[in-house]
Design a protein around this motif. Structure first.
Motif, mmCIF file in Angstrom:
data_model
loop_
_atom_site.group_PDB
_atom_site.id
_atom_site.type_symbol
_atom_site.label_atom_id
_atom_site.label_comp_id
_atom_site.label_asym_id
_atom_site.label_seq_id
_atom_site.Cartn_x
_atom_site.Cartn_y
_atom_site.Cartn_z
ATOM 1 N N ARG A 104 0.817 -1.198 0.000
ATOM 2 C CA ARG A 104 0.000 0.000 0.000
ATOM 3 C C ARG A 104 0.865 1.269 0.000
ATOM 4 N N GLN A 105 2.059 1.195 0.588
ATOM 5 C CA GLN A 105 2.974 2.332 0.581
ATOM 6 C C GLN A 105 3.543 2.579 -0.812
ATOM 7 N N GLY A 126 -6.535 -1.514 3.741
ATOM 8 C CA GLY A 126 -6.673 -1.207 2.319
ATOM 9 C C GLY A 126 -6.870 -2.397 1.407
ATOM 10 N N ALA A 127 -7.185 -3.579 1.966
ATOM 11 C CA ALA A 127 -7.450 -4.741 1.110
ATOM 12 C C ALA A 127 -8.730 -4.514 0.307
ATOM 13 N N PHE A 128 -8.716 -4.956 -0.941
ATOM 14 C CA PHE A 128 -9.846 -4.795 -1.843
ATOM 15 C C PHE A 128 -10.969 -5.764 -1.484
ATOM 16 N N THR A 177 -3.865 -0.208 -6.420
ATOM 17 C CA THR A 177 -4.023 -1.554 -6.968
ATOM 18 C C THR A 177 -4.927 -2.410 -6.086
ATOM 19 N N PRO A 178 -5.926 -3.110 -6.652
ATOM 20 C CA PRO A 178 -6.761 -4.010 -5.845
ATOM 21 C C PRO A 178 -5.934 -5.189 -5.309
ATOM 22 N N ALA A 210 -10.060 -10.426 8.666
ATOM 23 C CA ALA A 210 -10.722 -9.779 7.527
ATOM 24 C C ALA A 210 -10.905 -8.291 7.776
ATOM 25 N N VAL A 211 -11.332 -7.936 9.002
ATOM 26 C CA VAL A 211 -11.546 -6.531 9.337
ATOM 27 C C VAL A 211 -10.232 -5.766 9.295
#
Length: 461
Positions: free
Chosen positions: A77-78, A104-106, A83-84, A97-98
Motif C-alpha cells: 500500500r505504501q 486497504g485490502a480490496f 491496486t486491488p 478480515a476486518v
C-alpha cells in the motif's frame, strides 16, 4: 486468446502464496480468463514484483513464513495505494478480515477459493484498470519512470504524504523532476479536482512578483488596466507550486510567510483582505540552510515550508533508471515522429552510465531528441552521442556545465542568448538577413543584440 485492454496490454495478476500448487492453479485460472500472471512464493519476493511489474490485481495469502500477508499488504500500500489487493486465507477469522480491510485490502477470500467468487473479482479489477487507463490518457502529469531504490522511496513518500495537507519542500538539482513530483502529490491528494498552479519565482521580475502572486486592482500601477487575480487566488482549494523559492527577495518572502500563517492577503492596490485555502509545495535547487546563514532566506519561512522534505537524487545516482528513462523517451519520440524506434548500442549505454548528466533528466531527454532527429540509423552508437554532447557544449546547450555554473539566472540567460545567436550566425554563414529570419527577429533587432554582446559581423548580409 488474452483479452486485450484499451491500453494495448492484457491485465496482469500477481499471486503471492507459499504453496506451489495454489500458485499454479490460480495462474491457470487467470490464463483461462485472459489474464497474464506472475507468482511469488513469499511476501519479500511478492513486494519486489509488485514494485517492478505494477500488476492490476494481487492475490495475497495471509499465512506465509517470514513476511506474512498483512505486513506485505501494508508495504504494498505504501508503494501504490490504488491496486486491488485480495487477501486469501485458509484460517480466516473475522478479525483478520476486518484488519485487512482497514489496511486497504480490496476483498477477502477464504480457501479453498470459489470460482464463483473469484471470477467477478477479475471483472471488477478489469473495470478499475480501464478507469485508471482512461484517467491516465487525460492526465497531463508525466510518468515517474524508474525503479531504483532512491526513486522507489520517493514514490512511497508521495503515496504517504499526498492524502495529507502538509506543506512540502522539494530540493534537488535542476532537471531532476521537482515539478513532476509536485504534480503527482497533487494528483493523489483530495485536491486533485481543483487547480494546480505553478509559479517559477526566478523567472518573474522583482517588480512584478507581488502582482503575479497576489493579483492587483485596476490602476494599481502603470499598465494595470484591469483587475487581475494572483496565483494564490487562482489556486484556491488546490495546490500552489512555488518553484525556485530560493530566488525570492526577502521582501516577498515576508509576504509569503504572512499568507502561509493567515491564509489571507490583499491584492496590490487594494485594502480588501481575501482568504484562501491553498496547499503550498515549494522547490529549490539552492541550499536554503546556507542562504539562511548568509541572510538571503528567512529562517521562519524555511521551517514553515519544510514540514515534509523531499530530496530528489541526481540522475547519475539513479543506476539503471537512466536506461528506463531513455527507453521511455525513445518510445515516445518514435511515436511522435512516426518512425521506427531507435535503440542504444551496448557501448552507448556504457557511455550514458559514465556521463555525469549535469542537466539530469531534462538533459537526457534533449540529447535523445537530438539523436532521433539528426540520425537515420536505427542504432544509436556511443561516438554519435559523444559528438552530440560535444556539439551541445560548443553551441550553447542551456543544460551544459557552462550555463549551470552561471552565478545568476540573468547571467545564464545572457550567456545562452549570446551563444545561441553565434550558433545561428554560423549556421547561416553569417548572413544577417537569413539569421534574423531563422530566429524570428527583425534585422535591426539582431544587429542591436550583436552589438550588445560584442559580436562582430563577418562578411556581408
Amino acid at each position: 486468446m488474452p483479452e486485450v485492454m484499451k491500453s494495448g496490454e492484457p491485465c496482469l495478476a500477481l499471486i503471492v502464496d507459499d504453496e506451489e500448487s495454489i500458485r499454479k492453479t490460480l495462474a491457470d485460472v487467470f490464463e483461462d480468463e485472459g489474464w497474464q500472471s506472475v507468482t511469488a512464493e513469499n511476501g519479500k519476493v511478492g513486494l519486489q514484483l509488485y514494485s517492478r511489474r505494477q500488476p492490476d490485481l494481487v492475490l495475497l495469502d495471509v499465512w506465509m513464513p517470514g513476511m506474512d500477508g498483512i505486513e506485505t499488504l501494508q508495504k504494498m500500500r505504501q508503494v501504490n495505494p490504488t491496486t486491488p489487493i485480495v487477501i486469501m486465507s485458509g484460517h480466516g477469522t473475522i478479525e483478520t478480515a476486518v484488519r485487512a480491510t482497514k489496511l486497504g485490502a480490496f476483498d477477502y477470500l477464504e480457501k479453498p477459493l470459489s470460482l464463483d467468487k473469484l471470477i467477478p473479482l477479475l471483472d471488477h479489477a478489469r473495470q478499475i484498470r480501464l478507469q485508471l487507463d482512461e484517467k491516465s490518457r487525460h492526465s497531463s502529469v508525466p510518468d515517474m519512470i524508474g525503479n531504483s531504490p532512491l526513486i522507489s522511496q520517493i514514490k512511497r513518500q508521495i503515496n504517504m504524504v499526498a492524502p495529507r495537507n502538509a506543506w512540502i519542500l522539494i530540493t534537488g538539482e535542476n532537471g531532476t523532476g521537482k515539478e513532476v513530483v509536485a504534480r503527482h502529490i497533487h494528483e493523489k491528494s483530495s485536491r486533485a479536482s481543483k487547480p494546480f498552479v505553478a509559479v517559477n519565482c526566478a523567472a518573474i521580475p522583482e517588480e512584478l512578483i507581488e502582482s503575479e502572486l497576489f493579483g492587483h486592482t485596476k490602476g494599481a500601477f502603470t499598465n494595470a488596466i484591469s483587475q487581475k487575480k494572483g496565483k494564490f487566488e487562482l489556486a484556491h482549494q488546490g495546490t500552489l507550486f512555488l518553484d525556485e523559492i530560493g530566488d525570492m527577495s526577502l521582501r516577498t518572502q515576508a509576504k509569503i510567510l504572512r499568507i502561509l500563517q493567515e491564509q489571507a492577503f490583499e491584492r496590490v492596490g487594494s485594502t480588501e483582505t481575501l482568504t484562501v485555502d491553498v496547499r503550498v509545495i515549494a522547490a529549490t535547487n539552492k541550499d536554503l540552510k546556507e542562504q539562511i546563514k548568509t541572510g538571503q532566506f528567512r529562517e521562519d519561512l524555511y521551517y514553515r515550508l519544510n514540514v515534509v522534505p523531499f530530496h530528489l537524487p541526481p540522475l547519475r545516482e539513479r543506476g539503471d533508471d537512466i536506461f528506463d528513462l531513455a527507453q521511455h523517451f525513445l518510445t515516445k519520440m518514435a511515436h511522435e515522429l512516426g518512425e521506427k524506434q531507435k535503440i542504444l548500442s551496448p557501448e552507448a549505454q556504457k557511455a550514458m552510465r559514465e556521463y555525469p548528466w549535469p542537466g539530469n533528466i531534462r538533459e537526457l531527454k534533449n540529447l535523445l531528441e537530438r539523436a532521433c532527429i539528426m540520425s537515420d540509423a536505427e542504432v544509436i552508437e556511443a561516438d554519435f552521442l559523444r559528438d552530440l554532447l560535444g556539439s551541445s557544449e560548443k553551441t550553447g546547450d542551456p543544460l551544459s556545465q557552462e550555463f549551470l555554473a552561471a552565478s545568476t539566472l540573468k547571467q545564464a540567460k545572457t550567456d545562452f542568448e549570446r551563444a545561441y545567436i553565434l550558433g545561428k550566425l554560423e549556421e547561416n554563414q553569417w548572413n544577417i538577413t537569413k539569421t534574423a529570419d531563422a530566429i524570428g527577429l527583425e534585422r535591426s533587432n539582431l544587429h542591436r543584440k550583436m552589438k550588445l554582446y560584442g559580436i562582430e559581423p563577418k562578411g556581408k548580409g
